[in-house]
Design a protein around this motif. Structure first.
Motif, PDB file in Angstrom:
ATOM      1  N   ASP A  24       0.832  -1.208   0.000  1.00 14.25           N
ATOM      2  CA  ASP A  24       0.000   0.000   0.000  1.00 14.25           C
ATOM      3  C   ASP A  24       0.868   1.259   0.000  1.00 14.25           C
ATOM      4  N   GLU A  25       1.933   1.234   0.791  1.00 11.56           N
ATOM      5  CA  GLU A  25       2.833   2.393   0.842  1.00 11.56           C
ATOM      6  C   GLU A  25       3.531   2.584  -0.505  1.00 11.56           C
ATOM      7  N   VAL A  26       3.962   1.478  -1.104  1.00  7.49           N
ATOM      8  CA  VAL A  26       4.602   1.559  -2.415  1.00  7.49           C
ATOM      9  C   VAL A  26       3.615   2.059  -3.462  1.00  7.49           C
ATOM     10  N   ALA A  27       2.381   1.580  -3.429  1.00  7.77           N
ATOM     11  CA  ALA A  27       1.365   2.018  -4.386  1.00  7.77           C
ATOM     12  C   ALA A  27       1.121   3.517  -4.278  1.00  7.77           C
ATOM     13  N   GLY A  28       1.171   4.050  -3.058  1.00  8.87           N
ATOM     14  CA  GLY A  28       1.012   5.488  -2.879  1.00  8.87           C
ATOM     15  C   GLY A  28       2.126   6.277  -3.540  1.00  8.87           C
ATOM     16  N   LEU A  29       3.352   5.763  -3.454  1.00 11.21           N
ATOM     17  CA  LEU A  29       4.481   6.427  -4.102  1.00 11.21           C
ATOM     18  C   LEU A  29       4.381   6.321  -5.622  1.00 11.21           C
ATOM     19  N   VAL A  30       3.971   5.159  -6.103  1.00  8.46           N
ATOM     20  CA  VAL A  30       3.783   4.985  -7.549  1.00  8.46           C
ATOM     21  C   VAL A  30       2.737   5.972  -8.060  1.00  8.46           C
ATOM     22  N   ALA A  31       1.667   6.168  -7.292  1.00 11.39           N
ATOM     23  CA  ALA A  31       0.627   7.117  -7.683  1.00 11.39           C
ATOM     24  C   ALA A  31       1.191   8.528  -7.784  1.00 11.39           C
ATOM     25  N   ARG A  32       2.025   8.907  -6.839  1.00 10.61           N
ATOM     26  CA  ARG A  32       2.624  10.246  -6.862  1.00 10.61           C
ATOM     27  C   ARG A  32       3.513  10.423  -8.095  1.00 10.61           C
ATOM     28  N   VAL A  33       4.289   9.402  -8.415  1.00  9.53           N
ATOM     29  CA  VAL A  33       5.137   9.487  -9.606  1.00  9.53           C
ATOM     30  C   VAL A  33       4.271   9.612 -10.855  1.00  9.53           C
ATOM     31  N   ALA A  34       3.212   8.827 -10.936  1.00  9.87           N
ATOM     32  CA  ALA A  34       2.327   8.877 -12.098  1.00  9.87           C
ATOM     33  C   ALA A  34       1.685  10.250 -12.258  1.00  9.87           C
ATOM     34  N   LEU A  35       1.480  10.941 -11.156  1.00 11.20           N
ATOM     35  CA  LEU A  35       0.912  12.292 -11.185  1.00 11.20           C
ATOM     36  C   LEU A  35       1.948  13.352 -11.554  1.00 11.20           C
ATOM     37  N   PHE A 235      14.224  -9.098  -8.179  1.00 14.68           N
ATOM     38  CA  PHE A 235      12.928  -8.981  -7.519  1.00 14.68           C
ATOM     39  C   PHE A 235      12.086 -10.177  -7.933  1.00 14.68           C
ATOM     40  N   PHE A 236      11.714 -10.995  -6.947  1.00 12.12           N
ATOM     41  CA  PHE A 236      10.928 -12.199  -7.231  1.00 12.12           C
ATOM     42  C   PHE A 236       9.486 -11.982  -6.824  1.00 12.12           C
ATOM     43  N   LYS A 237       8.582 -12.277  -7.751  1.00  9.83           N
ATOM     44  CA  LYS A 237       7.152 -12.187  -7.462  1.00  9.83           C
ATOM     45  C   LYS A 237       6.421 -13.242  -8.308  1.00  9.83           C
ATOM     46  N   PRO A 238       5.829 -14.246  -7.651  1.00 12.05           N
ATOM     47  CA  PRO A 238       5.045 -15.231  -8.419  1.00 12.05           C
ATOM     48  C   PRO A 238       3.886 -14.541  -9.135  1.00 12.05           C
ATOM     49  N   GLU A 239       3.485 -15.086 -10.267  1.00 17.22           N
ATOM     50  CA  GLU A 239       2.380 -14.505 -11.044  1.00 17.22           C
ATOM     51  C   GLU A 239       2.621 -13.022 -11.270  1.00 17.22           C
ATOM     52  N   LEU A 240       3.755 -12.725 -11.882  1.00 18.85           N
ATOM     53  CA  LEU A 240       4.230 -11.345 -12.005  1.00 18.85           C
ATOM     54  C   LEU A 240       3.198 -10.422 -12.641  1.00 18.85           C
ATOM     55  N   ARG A 241       2.612 -10.830 -13.769  1.00 21.10           N
ATOM     56  CA  ARG A 241       1.702  -9.930 -14.493  1.00 21.10           C
ATOM     57  C   ARG A 241       0.454  -9.625 -13.667  1.00 21.10           C
ATOM     58  N   ALA A 242      -0.082 -10.627 -12.990  1.00 20.52           N
ATOM     59  CA  ALA A 242      -1.261 -10.403 -12.144  1.00 20.52           C
ATOM     60  C   ALA A 242      -0.912  -9.470 -10.984  1.00 20.52           C
ATOM     61  N   TRP A 243       0.285  -9.644 -10.430  1.00 22.58           N
ATOM     62  CA  TRP A 243       0.682  -8.782  -9.318  1.00 22.58           C
ATOM     63  C   TRP A 243       0.870  -7.339  -9.784  1.00 22.58           C
ATOM     64  N   MET A 244       1.471  -7.153 -10.958  1.00 26.68           N
ATOM     65  CA  MET A 244       1.648  -5.809 -11.500  1.00 26.68           C
ATOM     66  C   MET A 244       0.292  -5.121 -11.702  1.00 26.68           C
ATOM     67  N   GLU A 245      -0.682  -5.855 -12.213  1.00 23.74           N
ATOM     68  CA  GLU A 245      -2.020  -5.292 -12.411  1.00 23.74           C
ATOM     69  C   GLU A 245      -2.639  -4.909 -11.067  1.00 23.74           C
ATOM     70  N   SER A 246      -2.450  -5.755 -10.058  1.00 28.63           N
ATOM     71  CA  SER A 246      -2.982  -5.457  -8.726  1.00 28.63           C
ATOM     72  C   SER A 246      -2.347  -4.194  -8.148  1.00 28.63           C
ATOM     73  N   LEU A 247      -1.027  -4.060  -8.301  1.00 33.16           N
ATOM     74  CA  LEU A 247      -0.344  -2.875  -7.797  1.00 33.16           C
ATOM     75  C   LEU A 247      -0.822  -1.627  -8.531  1.00 33.16           C
ATOM     76  N   ALA A 248      -0.982  -1.736  -9.848  1.00 31.10           N
ATOM     77  CA  ALA A 248      -1.456  -0.594 -10.632  1.00 31.10           C
ATOM     78  C   ALA A 248      -2.851  -0.171 -10.173  1.00 31.10           C
ATOM     79  N   GLN A 249      -3.711  -1.136  -9.892  1.00 29.57           N
ATOM     80  CA  GLN A 249      -5.066  -0.810  -9.446  1.00 29.57           C
ATOM     81  C   GLN A 249      -5.049  -0.128  -8.072  1.00 29.57           C
ATOM     82  N   LYS A 250      -4.140  -0.549  -7.196  1.00 28.91           N
ATOM     83  CA  LYS A 250      -4.006   0.117  -5.906  1.00 28.91           C
ATOM     84  C   LYS A 250      -3.573   1.568  -6.089  1.00 28.91           C
ATOM     85  N   ALA A 251      -2.625   1.794  -7.014  1.00 29.35           N
ATOM     86  CA  ALA A 251      -2.168   3.155  -7.278  1.00 29.35           C
ATOM     87  C   ALA A 251      -3.283   3.991  -7.896  1.00 29.35           C
ATOM     88  N   ILE A 252      -4.051   3.397  -8.790  1.00 25.55           N
ATOM     89  CA  ILE A 252      -5.180   4.114  -9.400  1.00 25.55           C
ATOM     90  C   ILE A 252      -6.187   4.520  -8.322  1.00 25.55           C
TER      91      ILE A 252
END
Length: 263
Positions: A24-35, A235-252
């Motif tokens: 959640d904290e990372v998603a907040g930072l990603v949102a700020r960068v996107a803005l 950086f290891f993350k199982p189901e990478l594409r699904a996780w990226m989509e989830s992170l993007a949605q949190k930032a949105i």
């Protein structure tokens, strides 16, 4: 927010493996960068208080476009941008003393993925530039051998020195205490450049032996200098594409929840 574990292969390469501990904290930072608020994100990372006025609605719309994959079956450009932002955040946490290029604001940017400048303690001179390649992929070894190694060889030979000069000067323009001309001359004349490849890894490469195989041949592509010239991050993350989509949605969601400036 992010936990770092040291990784290395003798005197060939060294770096860190990182794990996100607070999405959640990372998603907040990603949102700020996107803005377009990377300076504000930097202050948050550095635990400095910073108050910004609400963004205009147009900035929110642009941020959401940046965070949205045009094709969920092929989200590679969006995910590549997301990973570059994650790597930028990790670099601020792990190498807070370096001066860094700002995150790109478009997908599939053709320039350097990232640049960092190592500086002395009083911020008056540059000792070296770190040229970064950052790849979100499900085939990490193939990506490294087919794209990263050729890029590093080209940069080591000086083929893109004009681009390097321009990017370094842009970074230094934000820091008035360093003479940009002297810094650029030192980097080019003394070949004071280092490299860092950051890559998502799969099960095959998520181990000490796997990482050694993943970065095999690094010292053949960058043969001179000590281990500090050959940086590596995983950086290891199982189901990478699904996780990226989830992170993007949190930032949105973070973006959507912000108040807006009415012009």
């Amino acid at each position: 927010m992010i936990r770092f574990t040291s990784i290395s292969d003798a005197n060939i390469w060294s770096g860190v493996d990182w794990t996100i501990t607070d999405e959640d904290e990372v998603a907040g930072l990603v949102a700020r960068v996107a803005l377009g608020q990377s300076r504000h994100a930097t202050k948050i990372i550095s635990s400095l208080s910073s108050i910004l006025p609400p963004p205009p609605e147009t900035a929110k719309e642009g941020a959401i476009r940046l965070l949205t994959a045009k094709d969920l079956e092929k989200p590679y450009h969006r995910d590549g941008w997301l990973f570059q932002v994650l790597t930028w955040i990790a670099a601020h946490l792990h190498r807070s003393q370096t001066l860094k290029s700002s995150p790109h604001m478009i997908h599939a940017h053709k320039g350097f993925d990232g640049l960092e400048l190592r500086v002395n303690e009083d911020l008056t001179s540059v000792s070296s530039v770190i040229i970064c390649e950052q790849k979100a992929t499900e085939n990490p070894r193939n990506k490294i051998t087919s794209q990263v190694w050729p890029e590093f060889v080209s940069l080591e030979s000086g083929e893109r020195d004009n681009e390097l000069v321009a990017e370094v000067t842009t970074i230094l323009a934000r820091n008035g205490s360093i003479d940009a001309d002297e810094a650029v001359a030192a980097i080019l004349w003394n070949q004071s450049r280092s490299y860092c490849v950051s890559v998502t890894v799969d099960d095959e490469h998520n181990s000490e032996a796997g990482r050694k195989a993943l970065f095999g041949g690094y010292d053949k592509k960058i043969p001179n200098g000590n281990v500090d010239r050959r940086g590596a991050e995983t950086f290891f993350k199982p189901e990478l594409r699904a996780w990226m989509e989830s992170l993007a949605q949190k930032a949105i969601k973070v973006v959507n929840d912000m108040d807006v400036t009415h012009v």
